[in-house]
Design a protein around this motif. Structure first.
Motif, PDB file in Angstrom:
ATOM      1  N   VAL A   1       0.736   8.081   0.317  1.00  0.00           N
ATOM      2  CA  VAL A   1      -0.345   8.235   1.497  1.00  0.00           C
ATOM      3  C   VAL A   1      -1.002   9.931   1.462  1.00  0.00           C
TER       4      VAL A   1
ATOM      5  N   MET B   1       0.293   1.451   0.255  1.00  0.00           N
ATOM      6  CA  MET B   1       2.272   0.807   0.648  1.00  0.00           C
ATOM      7  C   MET B   1       2.333   0.078   1.124  1.00  0.00           C
TER       8      MET B   1
ATOM      9  N   LEU C   1      -4.413   7.708   6.049  1.00  0.00           N
ATOM     10  CA  LEU C   1      -3.353   7.097   6.206  1.00  0.00           C
ATOM     11  C   LEU C   1      -4.069   5.187   6.408  1.00  0.00           C
ATOM     12  N   VAL C   2      -4.888   5.394   6.784  1.00  0.00           N
ATOM     13  CA  VAL C   2      -5.639   4.188   6.980  1.00  0.00           C
ATOM     14  C   VAL C   2      -6.062   3.897   5.457  1.00  0.00           C
TER      15      VAL C   2
ATOM     16  N   VAL D   1      -6.705  12.952   9.071  1.00  0.00           N
ATOM     17  CA  VAL D   1      -5.297  12.744   8.398  1.00  0.00           C
ATOM     18  C   VAL D   1      -5.009  11.093   8.588  1.00  0.00           C
ATOM     19  N   VAL D   2      -5.453  10.851   9.756  1.00  0.00           N
ATOM     20  CA  VAL D   2      -5.521   9.516  10.040  1.00  0.00           C
ATOM     21  C   VAL D   2      -6.193   8.488   9.115  1.00  0.00           C
ATOM     22  N   ASN D   3      -7.164   8.428   8.883  1.00  0.00           N
ATOM     23  CA  ASN D   3      -7.991   8.169   7.678  1.00  0.00           C
ATOM     24  C   ASN D   3      -7.596   8.109   6.281  1.00  0.00           C
TER      25      ASN D   3
ATOM     26  N   MET E   1      -5.136  10.583   1.551  1.00  0.00           N
ATOM     27  CA  MET E   1      -5.689  11.929   2.419  1.00  0.00           C
ATOM     28  C   MET E   1      -6.475  12.630   1.257  1.00  0.00           C
TER      29      MET E   1
ATOM     30  N   ALA F   1      -4.554   4.350   2.638  1.00  0.00           N
ATOM     31  CA  ALA F   1      -3.080   4.683   1.922  1.00  0.00           C
ATOM     32  C   ALA F   1      -2.114   3.095   2.637  1.00  0.00           C
ATOM     33  N   VAL F   2      -3.046   2.199   3.229  1.00  0.00           N
ATOM     34  CA  VAL F   2      -2.522   1.123   3.733  1.00  0.00           C
ATOM     35  C   VAL F   2      -2.336   0.507   2.425  1.00  0.00           C
TER      36      VAL F   2
END
Length: 277
Positions: free
Chosen positions: A222, A136, A129-130, A125-127, A226, A132-133
């Motif tokens: 996001v 974003m 989000l990263v 999940v964190v990967n 993912m 998607a930076v």
């Protein structure tokens, strides 16, 4: 240096990557989170001293674990962002939390964030989000642009009517941010509509554009990030499976060739040397 023919670094690498070792680390992280939470409720007394001792023991366990990983992986340790994050979190916890650095005592809870590295699903999940930076950032720039235009318009239209909400750019920006979150925006709109009945048009359009359109773009970015991470993981798993299938096929072919060679040797008559006279 090697032990039993196996290099020490290789032995350590197998140790730190073993599932049992990782489960132990995960259990200590969870237990440390519980201890840090209890320390905020139990301030004085013998139990507080016991919790501090347990916390120190867990901290040195993390130090030992990070040290083992440093030795096992060598320079490759710093190529992994999660490993560097773990090193920073444990390093912050080692700084004496006294005097002007007492704030760092509260930052010990950052050790709990190591769960994101230890649990594969959370790490994925964190990967995501990263990943998607970048998207974003573009959506965030669009949101700032829309907010700025709305702030200027609202200040010009309603600054004289409701100066407590739209008196200047800063006040208007805070008011529109409150409206964007959906908090008490009917009361703000009602104050303006007492003197300007058509003000509802601005608020409805603003909420539709910002809250329902732009903010939902963040969710879309996001989710897309993912999905890309999941597709990459599936591709890697599929690639590993294909490699294993190819290895099995090669082994089967080698077995067939070895059997054919053995059969050919059995069928070929031996050449006997002619005895000399």
């Amino acid at each position: 240096m090697s032990v039993g023919g196996v290099p020490v670094r290789e032995r350590l690498r197998r140790l730190v990557e073993h599932k049992s070792f990782q489960r132990v680390v995960l259990g200590v992280i969870i237990a440390n989170a519980v201890v840090l939470g209890l320390e905020t409720s139990i301030v004085d007394g013998p139990l507080d001293q016991v919790l501090q001792v347990v916390d120190d023991v867990m901290l040195w366990f993390f130090v030992a674990e990070i040290s083992l990983r440093l030795v096992a992986h060598g320079p490759r340790f710093f190529r992994d962002p999660w490993s560097v994050f773990d090193l920073l979190v444990v390093g912050i916890a080692l700084i004496p939390a006294t005097g002007p650095l007492s704030l760092l005592r509260a930052l010990r809870i950052l050790r709990v964030l190591r769960l994101a590295d230890s649990v594969p699903s959370m790490k994925r999940v964190v990967n995501g989000l990263v990943a998607a930076v970048p998207g974003m950032g573009s959506v965030g720039a669009l949101l700032v642009l829309v907010m700025y235009v709305s702030v200027v318009i609202a200040t010009n239209l309603y600054g004289a009517i409701a100066p407590e909400h739209f008196g200047d750019l800063g006040t208007t920006a805070f008011t529109l941010f409150q409206v964007m979150t959906g908090e008490a925006w009917p009361d703000i709109a009602q104050d303006v509509m007492e003197d300007e009945p058509t003000a509802w048009i601005f608020f409805v359009v603003f909420i539709l554009v910002v809250s329902f359109a732009v903010l939902n773009l963040f969710i879309a970015v996001v989710v897309s990030g993912m999905e890309s991470i999941d597709e990459l993981a599936e591709h890697e798993e599929r690639s590993d499976a294909e490699v294993m299938d190819e290895l099995r096929a090669i082994r089967a072919q080698l077995s067939v060739l070895q059997a054919e060679l053995a059969a050919a040797r059995r069928d070929t008559p031996l050449d006997h040397a002619t005895p000399g006279t």
